[in-house]
Enzyme design. Structure first.
Site, short mmCIF file in Angstrom:
data_model
loop_
_atom_site.label_atom_id
_atom_site.label_comp_id
_atom_site.label_asym_id
_atom_site.label_seq_id
_atom_site.Cartn_x
_atom_site.Cartn_y
_atom_site.Cartn_z
N VAL A 1 -10.92 3.02 -3.71
CA VAL A 1 -10.28 2.68 -5.01
C VAL A 1 -11.29 1.33 -5.40
O VAL A 1 -11.46 0.58 -4.78
CB VAL A 1 -8.86 2.14 -4.88
CG1 VAL A 1 -8.65 1.75 -6.32
CG2 VAL A 1 -7.97 3.39 -4.71
N HIS B 1 -10.12 -5.25 -3.31
CA HIS B 1 -8.86 -5.45 -2.98
C HIS B 1 -9.00 -5.96 -1.37
O HIS B 1 -9.69 -5.39 -0.68
CB HIS B 1 -8.02 -4.47 -3.11
CG HIS B 1 -8.51 -2.85 -2.67
ND1 HIS B 1 -9.18 -2.28 -3.28
CD2 HIS B 1 -8.23 -2.17 -1.30
CE1 HIS B 1 -9.74 -1.29 -2.40
NE2 HIS B 1 -9.21 -1.41 -1.45
N ASP C 1 0.94 -1.13 0.10
CA ASP C 1 0.00 0.09 0.12
C ASP C 1 0.90 1.23 0.05
O ASP C 1 1.83 1.35 0.88
CB ASP C 1 -0.91 -0.08 1.35
CG ASP C 1 -2.12 1.10 1.06
OD1 ASP C 1 -3.33 0.64 1.02
OD2 ASP C 1 -1.84 2.06 1.02
N HIS D 1 -7.06 -5.84 2.06
CA HIS D 1 -5.95 -5.25 2.83
C HIS D 1 -5.39 -6.21 3.77
O HIS D 1 -6.12 -6.83 4.59
CB HIS D 1 -6.39 -4.10 3.68
CG HIS D 1 -7.09 -2.78 3.02
ND1 HIS D 1 -6.03 -1.65 2.77
CD2 HIS D 1 -8.14 -2.47 2.31
CE1 HIS D 1 -7.02 -0.84 2.08
NE2 HIS D 1 -8.05 -1.17 2.00
N ASN E 1 -12.85 -3.15 2.47
CA ASN E 1 -13.90 -2.15 2.42
C ASN E 1 -14.79 -2.09 1.11
O ASN E 1 -13.99 -2.30 0.07
CB ASN E 1 -13.07 -0.69 2.49
CG ASN E 1 -12.29 -0.57 3.77
OD1 ASN E 1 -12.50 -1.10 4.77
ND2 ASN E 1 -11.23 0.05 3.79
P1 AMP Z 1 -9.69 1.40 0.04
O1 AMP Z 1 -9.87 2.88 0.90
O2 AMP Z 1 -10.09 0.19 0.98
O3 AMP Z 1 -10.44 1.49 -1.24
O4 AMP Z 1 -8.21 1.40 0.00
C1 AMP Z 1 -7.35 1.95 -1.03
C2 AMP Z 1 -5.90 1.85 -0.84
O5 AMP Z 1 -5.12 1.97 -1.85
C3 AMP Z 1 -5.41 2.93 0.32
O6 AMP Z 1 -4.97 2.20 1.46
C4 AMP Z 1 -4.47 3.41 -0.65
O7 AMP Z 1 -3.20 4.03 0.41
C5 AMP Z 1 -3.99 2.61 -1.51
N1 AMP Z 1 -3.42 2.92 -2.67
C6 AMP Z 1 -4.13 4.07 -3.50
N2 AMP Z 1 -3.35 4.36 -4.52
C7 AMP Z 1 -2.22 3.35 -4.60
C8 AMP Z 1 -1.16 3.03 -5.44
N3 AMP Z 1 -0.87 3.85 -6.58
N4 AMP Z 1 -0.42 2.15 -5.02
C9 AMP Z 1 -0.74 1.46 -3.83
N5 AMP Z 1 -1.53 1.66 -3.07
C10 AMP Z 1 -2.40 2.64 -3.28
#
Ligand code: AMP
Ligand code: ZN
Length: 119
Positions: free
Chosen positions: A101, A105, A35, A107, A92
């Protein structure tokens, strides 16, 4: 689609190696990478290579994929040496569930927390 979309999708780009990421694991079905803004000592994202926006967009045929993603998370936890100590898997789902995003995914979070953004 009831949830917001963010195309072009950054996780699709990471899967396609069109955007940078610290890749931990990659095969024909899933990609795992660190992340960008870790909330703990270990914070890895496991994503399907195919774009699926969220858990709400899974079909019944995708159930084996979710099992596979969890298996990959377990393998990474073991490989990185924190499986026995313990870890969290978080998905999430939807804007109201903290998803930012919209590419499914997991975490994988372990070790000392540095921030409390999730959970
Ligand atoms: P969520 O809030 O569950 O959608 O998590 C999205 C996660 O993606 C967050 O923890 C961000 O820090 C992570 N994230 C966003 N852009 C990137 C990226 N380019 N590379 C790695 N992690 C990312
Ligand atoms: Zn995507």
């Amino acid at each position: 689609m009831s949830q917001p979309e963010n195309r072009p999708c950054i996780f699709c780009k990471i899967v396609a190696a069109e955007a940078p990421a610290k890749i931990v694991f990659r095969d024909e079905r899933v990609t795992a990478f660190h992340d960008l803004e870790p909330i703990a000592e270990h914070h890895i994202l496991i994503v399907p290579n195919r774009h699926i926006a969220s858990l709400n967009d899974l079909g019944p045929e995708d159930e084996p994929l979710i099992g596979y993603m969890v298996g990959v998370a377990r393998q990474i936890a073991a490989g990185q040496g924190f499986a026995d100590k313990g870890y969290r898997l978080i998905v999430n789902t939807g804007a109201g569930g903290g998803q930012t995003v919209f590419h499914l995914h997991l975490h994988l979070i372990a070790g000392k927390r540095s921030r409390f953004r999730i959970g």
